[in-house]
Design a protein around this motif. Structure first.
Motif, PDB file in Angstrom:
ATOM      1  N   LEU A  94     -14.104 -15.746  -0.213  1.00 54.31           N
ATOM      2  CA  LEU A  94     -13.320 -14.843  -1.369  1.00 54.31           C
ATOM      3  C   LEU A  94     -12.701 -15.619  -2.307  1.00 54.31           C
ATOM      4  O   LEU A  94     -11.977 -16.835  -2.077  1.00 54.31           O
ATOM      5  N   THR A  95     -12.365 -15.049  -3.575  1.00 50.66           N
ATOM      6  CA  THR A  95     -11.512 -15.919  -4.286  1.00 50.66           C
ATOM      7  C   THR A  95     -10.466 -15.662  -4.249  1.00 50.66           C
ATOM      8  O   THR A  95     -10.022 -14.691  -3.354  1.00 50.66           O
ATOM      9  N   ARG A  99      -8.617 -12.609  -2.315  1.00 50.97           N
ATOM     10  CA  ARG A  99      -7.606 -12.706  -0.798  1.00 50.97           C
ATOM     11  C   ARG A  99      -6.370 -12.071  -1.026  1.00 50.97           C
ATOM     12  O   ARG A  99      -6.041 -11.498  -0.190  1.00 50.97           O
ATOM     13  N   GLU A 100      -5.865 -12.167  -2.248  1.00 47.61           N
ATOM     14  CA  GLU A 100      -4.417 -11.851  -2.341  1.00 47.61           C
ATOM     15  C   GLU A 100      -4.453 -10.184  -2.481  1.00 47.61           C
ATOM     16  O   GLU A 100      -3.660  -9.455  -2.062  1.00 47.61           O
ATOM     17  N   GLU A 101      -5.552  -9.288  -3.159  1.00 40.14           N
ATOM     18  CA  GLU A 101      -5.550  -7.960  -3.027  1.00 40.14           C
ATOM     19  C   GLU A 101      -5.834  -7.633  -1.652  1.00 40.14           C
ATOM     20  O   GLU A 101      -5.173  -6.373  -1.459  1.00 40.14           O
ATOM     21  N   ILE A 102      -6.479  -8.116  -0.756  1.00 42.35           N
ATOM     22  CA  ILE A 102      -6.697  -7.814   0.397  1.00 42.35           C
ATOM     23  C   ILE A 102      -5.533  -7.905   1.246  1.00 42.35           C
ATOM     24  O   ILE A 102      -5.143  -6.915   2.016  1.00 42.35           O
TER      25      ILE A 102
END
Length: 160
Positions: A94-95, A99-102
């Motif tokens: 993942l970018t 990753r931050e969004e998840i």
């Protein structure tokens, strides 16, 4: 008059190489390459393929590259993969944004779960406010009941 006085030209005159000298240098270079190839061929008698690979490598590299092996760590070589080599079951990287969004979604879910259980500061404050509002409503309901009973009592006295 030009700046700097009567001088009109700076620097030396151009010198051109003699064509005979260039031919002589090229012949010497070819002879040196042939001698180097003959030495490599005599040292590896059994591996004809290896000697041809070494010769191709030495011809491809020119100048300092032949003396020093240089590898640029920033250069990314594009390697094509065959369809049979591709692994579709492998986890996709993942970018940073993904990753931050998840991570943000997971933390929001955890917070909501704790909020519903009443373990967060905000949930405690909300529950305290609700308790105060319930008391106020109960008191208001009692007052209404008392006022209604008083009115009924007054109407009953007035009818007598």
């Amino acid at each position: 008059m030009p700046r700097g006085g009567k001088r009109s030209h700076k620097g030396r005159g151009k010198q051109f190489s003699n064509p005979e000298e260039i031919d002589r240098q090229m012949k010497a270079q070819k002879e040196a390459e042939e001698n180097a190839g003959a030495e490599k061929g005599s040292s590896s008698e059994s591996g004809d393929e290896n000697s041809s690979d070494d010769e191709n490598d030495s011809r491809k590299r020119s100048g300092v590259e032949g003396l020093i092996e240089i590898e640029n760590p920033n250069r990314v070589s594009q390697k094509s993969k065959k369809v049979a080599e591709l692994d579709l079951n492998a986890p996709k990287e993942l970018t940073r944004r993904e990753r931050e969004e998840i991570e943000k979604q997971k933390s929001k879910e955890r917070y909501m779960k704790l909020h519903l259980e009443g373990k967060t500061e905000q949930a405690r404050a909300d529950l305290a406010r609700l308790a105060i509002i319930k008391k106020q409503r109960e008191e208001a309901a009692k007052k209404r009941d008392e006022l209604r009973k008083e009115k009924e009592a007054e109407e009953a006295k007035a009818k007598r």
